[in-house]
Enzyme design. Sequence first.
Site, PDB file in Angstrom:
ATOM      1  N   SER A 212       0.814  -1.206   0.000  1.00  0.00           N
ATOM      2  CA  SER A 212       0.000   0.000   0.000  1.00  0.00           C
ATOM      3  C   SER A 212       0.856   1.269   0.000  1.00  0.00           C
ATOM      4  CB  SER A 212      -0.954  -0.048   1.198  1.00  0.00           C
ATOM      5  OG  SER A 212      -1.929   0.974   1.125  1.00  0.00           O
ATOM      6  N   ASP A 376      -9.379  -3.220  -5.504  1.00  0.00           N
ATOM      7  CA  ASP A 376      -9.078  -4.230  -4.479  1.00  0.00           C
ATOM      8  C   ASP A 376      -9.882  -4.008  -3.194  1.00  0.00           C
ATOM      9  OD1 ASP A 376      -7.872  -2.097  -3.168  1.00  0.00           O
ATOM     10  OD2 ASP A 376      -5.828  -2.861  -3.314  1.00  0.00           O
ATOM     11  N   HIS A 409      -7.392  -5.534  -0.608  1.00  0.00           N
ATOM     12  CA  HIS A 409      -6.226  -4.697  -0.333  1.00  0.00           C
ATOM     13  C   HIS A 409      -5.348  -5.268   0.775  1.00  0.00           C
ATOM     14  CE1 HIS A 409      -4.076  -0.895  -0.592  1.00  0.00           C
ATOM     15  NE2 HIS A 409      -4.115  -0.784   0.718  1.00  0.00           N
TER      16      HIS A 409
END
Length: 443
Positions: A212, A376, A409
């Site tokens: 991320s 995601d 994610h």
Amino acid sequence: MKKQGVVRIGFATLTEVVVVMLSVVCTCGASTSGNLHPLILVPGNGGNQLEAKLSREYKPSSFICESWYPLGKKNKGWFRLWFDSSVILAPFTQCFAQRMTLHYHPQLDDYFNTPGVLTRVPQFGSINSLLYLNPRLKHITEYMASLVDSLQELGYADGETLFGAPYDFRYGLAAEGHPSQVGSKFLKDLTKLIEEASASNGGKPVILVSHSLGGLFVLQLLIRNPPSWREKFIKHFIALSAPWGGAVDEMFTFASGNTLGVPLVDPLLVRGEQRSSESNLWLLPNPKIFGPQKPIVITPNKTYSAHDMVDFLKDIGFPEGVYPYETRIVPLIGNIPAPHVPITCIMGTGVRTLESLFYEKGDFDERPEISYGDGDGTVNLVSLLALQSLWKEEKNQYLKVVKIDGVSHTSILKDEVALNEIVHEITAINSHADLRLSNVFSG
């Protein structure tokens, strides 16, 4: 059944085909520690523990937030700030929000903690603070533990070939010419960690694996270091779920607050703290990626695209965010050059992801009607794939994109299919030759 996709742009050279064949043949030998390139994990937003300490300057927002709370402090008054389970109780949510809040100082042009709140990141260099956000609540705060288990099965060992680079994720970076003391210090610390990890492993270049927001920091680290340094110290960069172009989810966070899935939390109690985060400002949708035509936030009187961010920040009641956004963030996200380091982007797709927000009454304190698109679950697909569009004319940038259907994610760090793909990629990197000379985008 999850579907795994690989997208290729351009034509493979004979050298690349041979490299791939050799990687398949040689993966059996990559599990021994002697063949491993050192690997550094860089977490995402909220992906590592934070500790805090209160000084005499601290002025609590209420009696319950006095310096006696929390009771269980370590030696010299340090306590866990993130993640602390008491955040789910409304009175303590306010304490948490006050202590997490950053403040932009216009004269100094930088961000700072709330006065009287000292913070630190525990165990830099180790993977320990990345495994669980709270070791006492392992079953609900697991972060990179499953990924680390998979890496240890390959032969990686903490402090020897495997390292962690936790950081204060509230802070971000700024464009050239603007100070960003905390974020810049993290890049310096990470640079030093890379050099030391390489030196302790016979001079082997390092594999960087980010999740991320960590991917944005790593990319800036590569861009800001000279080519000779990158060539000497970086073997490969693997970015998991990287929000290269920001996310619509951030506009939702700024407008109405975001509980991030934590139950019982009133989003309006944490909205001010979330707006104050320098890194959240960095993660707003990039106008270059999302374009001027796509409506993201819709009210009866106005529609906001990524190009209307200044008006958006003003209209939600956060005008103090306009100046740092325009001066520090816009130039930073407006130019993202290729670092000419081999990069693999692994991402989840096919998960419902916020695409537009409709506020029927124009009241940002209320929850909007949400329309969903591909991504995601947190980052939109157009952002996950942004490097492909930004660097499509680059001739000396190896870029591989791997899509895994149905992986979210955060589940990319523990899903079996995703972990297998990550391990396969690392094994291949440890086995094959340098891909810097490849002039194709591969996926």
